[in-house]
Design an enzyme around this catalytic site. Structure first.
Site, PDB file in Angstrom:
ATOM      1  N   GLU A 248       0.812  -1.247  -0.038  1.00 29.17           N
ATOM      2  CA  GLU A 248       0.158  -0.006   0.048  1.00 29.17           C
ATOM      3  C   GLU A 248       0.912   1.369   0.003  1.00 29.17           C
ATOM      4  O   GLU A 248       0.427   2.363   0.616  1.00 29.17           O
ATOM      5  CB  GLU A 248      -0.920   0.129   1.099  1.00 29.17           C
ATOM      6  CG  GLU A 248      -2.079  -1.249   0.928  1.00 29.17           C
ATOM      7  CD  GLU A 248      -2.846  -1.017   2.207  1.00 29.17           C
ATOM      8  OE1 GLU A 248      -2.742  -0.614   3.463  1.00 29.17           O
ATOM      9  OE2 GLU A 248      -4.152  -1.573   2.042  1.00 29.17           O
TER      10      GLU A 248
ATOM     11  N   GLU B 162      -7.024  -7.579  -1.267  1.00 32.50           N
ATOM     12  CA  GLU B 162      -7.615  -7.424  -0.051  1.00 32.50           C
ATOM     13  C   GLU B 162      -9.232  -7.158  -0.030  1.00 32.50           C
ATOM     14  O   GLU B 162      -9.295  -5.878  -0.395  1.00 32.50           O
ATOM     15  CB  GLU B 162      -6.840  -6.591   1.198  1.00 32.50           C
ATOM     16  CG  GLU B 162      -5.528  -7.099   1.506  1.00 32.50           C
ATOM     17  CD  GLU B 162      -5.018  -5.874   2.354  1.00 32.50           C
ATOM     18  OE1 GLU B 162      -5.836  -5.100   3.069  1.00 32.50           O
ATOM     19  OE2 GLU B 162      -3.685  -5.998   2.559  1.00 32.50           O
TER      20      GLU B 162
END
Length: 827
Positions: A182, A254
């Site tokens: 991320e 995710e």
């Protein structure tokens, strides 16, 4: 000359060739991952090895496979594997090779997310605190100290897994690897775009240099995507997201099945209908690999495993609950979806596709065609109305609000995300054996605070107030700041302390005079407490505590903790002015508590004489407690109910169950009073819904894995009660299905009910057609079907599971026109 046989060498060469031949070739194109030359539609789930135990892994992985998953995904936890520089831990729950071998033995693929920054609501995002001791260190930026340590650890993990032949090309299960995590979310907030860009490209080059033989991915890296990596999506929904290049597949690393929980927050629940909606939408829009985060959330065992203010439970409302039980209906509803999607794999990955909006962008039909076959999705993103959609064949289909209908032949709806056909399970906690529920026999020991009540013994002195993490190396939650001052006569003051710590205890001349903690997310507070100084030398001891370290955000490692800079001062109570500013006094520093140094939690034989019996003091801060108990019989998961305790840490047989804080009551939030699966799920802001546990202890039940317990002999629980609580209220329970319900079953449906852990159905309590009040476990009937009740009673009572077909016969004599059946059984 001795004759040498060629046969052993030939056999070795043949064996080596066979090993190479048994390897799996992994690649990708613009539609999907390509495994051994075949495009594959893949469904994965996150199971983090340190958040469970090795004994739990086979069962968790088996349930994941039976739930329709192809792969298991996990982060790699740097600070767990290297808690001190060049001192490694690959034992017990950190035996990563064993974990991947369990995945391989189950016949599943694996996704390796090295990071090694992982976020994950994990202490420091997985980065070891000792990195801060290295000169010139800048986390996650283009600088040699960080990149050298990152590459060293990444290479260590890769080499260890290569040695065990865990990568696909070696015949192992790992088909994807991830580097960084991320980073795209924080790049533009790091105040140095050039360094951030150089770093992320260095990451990709370093990863590809590892030569693992499988593709590398980077999640949430939508801008400045390095070559030779696949950028992927994270979030509650990823149907509107597409990768930066057309030659790489659409991967969702995710899909958040719930949300993590902090001490001041209630429990988050994301409905089975909404998760199924998100998955169906993803594969409708050319998705090829989707991973549930989490599929099993597990437990934050130990003090290094939770981020700031994160509870010990990391249940995450996942399809497998914290203890490893199947969470219904989420598990079964998604399993049904997986089965339908897998039946369409070839047409979804090879077929031509056409998206058609049906008068409004909220309603879309996607038709896949291959040769003479077709498959259709109909999605309705309206959250307040169902829609009627007519397909090319003239048939009209009713699609409920916020749902997706899947028609594998474009004629018959095989699955709708809003229609749950699987059972709902209500989990109950039952008391353990009598010797447990009758109450535990406790002994106690005071924490030895005496050495910390002066400033005479410490690790070092400094004429300033230092930052806690760098000073303690995060080897303990606790850091002592101690100083002294000469004073003439007796006077009253206010002790004022400004801190960025999470908690603070203040002692003056050996007496506890104040305690304060920061609300979640604040981490900056002032404590003012009245104190009295006597004539002569006075000692001030401040105990700063952290409750997990920051794990996310740009420059998160720069967020200070402790009483860094202060000020610390004594304020005149009459004039309200500073009488003494102690900020630059000579401060003595010491990390940790006496009980930590003595390893009191291990209950060593040489220390047992220190425990005191008799009347047990309660609500006494800084106290150790110990009790023995028998393990509850059976195989059901075990939990300790710690209601009545204040705040501290709990161990069973030397195993750290984590921090406890049942005295912290969860906030009251609007989301506790409304729940509707329709509409966008949110974890922040005004859109929160389906919350439970408002105005209740944030967490009172703590997982005690069976592998921590000894059957047939005494087990030892040790508590360090920091804040002051009542250990006599502690008890043990087992967790299993208490009620099993099937709802909204239609005529022709196979209605399946099941208990767990060998328990059988003792009664069928409700079999109602169309009218029910209450919820599963507490249904009240109405419009009862005697025929249905008789059929389910005959088929189910005395059995662990049963299946009954819902027929028209059930409506006879019921007085109801509805064909929708609700059944409730007790386990």
């Amino acid at each position: 000359m001795e004759r040498v046989s060629w046969q052993p060498l030939a056999l070795l060469l043949l064996a080596a060739a066979a090993a190479v031949a048994s390897g799996t070739e992994v690649g990708y194109d613009g539609r999907s991952m390509v495994i051994d030359g075949e495009r594959r539609l893949l469904i994965s789930g996150s199971i983090h090895y340190p958040r469970s135990t090795p004994e739990m892994w086979p069962d968790l992985i088996r349930k994941a496979k039976e739930g329709g998953l192809d792969a298991i995904e996990t982060y790699v936890f740097w600070n767990g594997h290297e808690p001190r520089r060049r001192q490694y831990n690959f034992e017990g729950s950190y035996d990563i090779v064993r974990f991947f071998k369990e995945v391989q033995d189950a016949g599943m693929y694996a996704i390796l997310r090295i990071g090694p920054y992982i976020c994950g609501e994990w202490n420091y995002g997985g980065l070891p605190a000792w990195l801060r001791d290295i000169s010139g260190m800048q986390f996650r930026m283009h600088n040699n100290p960080f990149e050298q340590e990152m590459e060293t650890f990444t290479t260590l993990i890769v080499d260890k897994l290569k040695e065990a032949k865990m990568f696909a090309g070696q015949g192992g299960p790992i088909i994807l690897s991830q580097i960084e995590n991320e980073y795209g979310n924080v790049m533009d907030k790091l105040n140095n775009d050039e360094s951030a860009s150089e770093y992320i490209h260095w990451c990709a080059a370093m990863a590809n240099k590892q030569n693992v033989g499988v593709p590398w991915i980077m999640c949430q890296q939508d801008q400045d995507v390095p070559p030779n990596v696949i950028n992927t999506c994270n979030g509650f929904y990823c149907h509107d997201w597409f990768p930066k290049r057309t030659d790489i597949p659409k991967i969702w690393t995710e899909n958040w099945t719930g949300w993590f929980k902090a001490w001041d927050k209630p429990d988050f629940h994301r409905s089975a209908e909404d998760i199924a909606f998100s998955v169906a939408m993803f594969f409708q829009t050319r998705g090829s690999l989707q991973n549930y985060y989490m599929y099993h959330g597990g437990t934050n065992f130990g003090r290094t495993s939770g981020g700031p203010y994160i509870t010990t439970s990391y249940d995450y409302d996942a399809p497998l609950d914290e203890y490893g039980n199947i969470r219904q209906p989420k598990y079964g509803h998604l399993k049904d979806l997986h089965n339908v999607l897998k039946s369409m794999e070839k047409i979804l990955l090879h077929g031509d596709y056409k998206d058609t909006t049906m008068g409004n962008t909220n309603v879309m039909v996607t038709k896949y065609t291959l040769d003479n076959s077709s498959a259709c999705f109909i999605s309705n993103k309206f959250d307040d109305k169902e829609v009627n959609v007519t397909l090319d064949d003239g048939a009209t289909h009713v699609v409920p609000a916020w749902s997706v209908s899947i028609l594998p032949d474009c004629k018959t709806v095989a699955y709708n995300s809003a229609k749950i056909k699987t059972q709902t399970s209500v989990m109950v906690k039952r008391p353990g054996v009598e010797t447990v529920t009758d109450g535990l026999a406790w002994s106690w020991m005071p924490e030895n605070l005496h050495p910390f009540m002066t400033d005479e013994k410490g690790n070092f002195r400094k004429n300033e107030l230092l930052e806690q993490i760098a000073t303690s190396g995060d080897q303990s939650d606790y850091l002592w700041y101690r100083t002294s001052l000469e004073h003439k006569g007796e006077s009253n003051y206010k002790l004022h302390v400004n801190t960025t710590g999470h908690e603070l205890y203040a002692f003056v001349n050996g007496k506890l005079v104040g305690r304060h903690y920061a609300p979640n997310g604040g981490f900056v507070f002032q404590m003012e407490t009245p104190v009295k100084l006597h004539s002569g030398k006075n000692y001030i001891s401040l105990l700063s505590a952290t409750i997990g370290l920051k794990n996310y955000g740009a420059l998160f490692e720069m967020m200070p903790a402790g009483i860094v800079g202060g000020p610390v001062k004594l304020v005149d109570t009459v004039t309200n002015t500073t009488a003494y500013d102690l900020s630059n006094s000579s401060w003595s520093y010491k990390a940790g508590l006496a009980g930590e140094y003595r390893e009191t939690h291990l209950d060593k034989a040489k220390d047992r004489s220190q425990w005191r019996g008799g009347t047990i003091p309660v609500h006494r801060p800084f106290t150790w407690y110990k009790a023995t108990f028998e393990a509850p019989t059976g195989e059901e998961p075990v939990v300790a109910d710690l209601l009545g305790l204040g705040k501290g840490v709990v161990w069973v047989n030397g195993n750290n169950l984590g921090r406890y804080w049942p005295s912290y009551v969860a906030a009251d939030m609007d989301g506790c009073r409304r729940c509707d699966y329709r509409g966008t799920f949110m974890a922040d802001g005004d859109g929160q819904k389906c919350l439970t546990g408002c105005n209740e202890p944030s967490q009172r039940f703590y997982h005690v894995p069976r592998s921590f317990l000894k059957a047939g002999e005494p087990n030892t629980m040790v508590l360090f009660e920091e804040a002051g609580g009542d250990p006599t209220r502690v008890s043990f329970h087992t967790v299993a299905v208490g009620a099993a319900c099937a709802e909204a079953a239609e005529v022709g449906d196979e209605v399946a009910l099941a208990c767990s852990h060998g328990r059988t159905i003792s009664s069928v309590d409700v079999a109602s057609l169309g009218v029910t009040r209450g919820k599963c476990g507490a249904y009240q009937g109405g419009c009862e079907s005697k025929a249905a009740l008789a059929a389910f009673t005959a088929a189910c009572v005395g059995k662990e599971s049963c299946t009954v077909r819902h027929t028209e016969d059930f409506r006879a004599g019921s007085g109801c026109d509805s064909g929708v059946l609700t059944v409730q059984a007790t386990c």
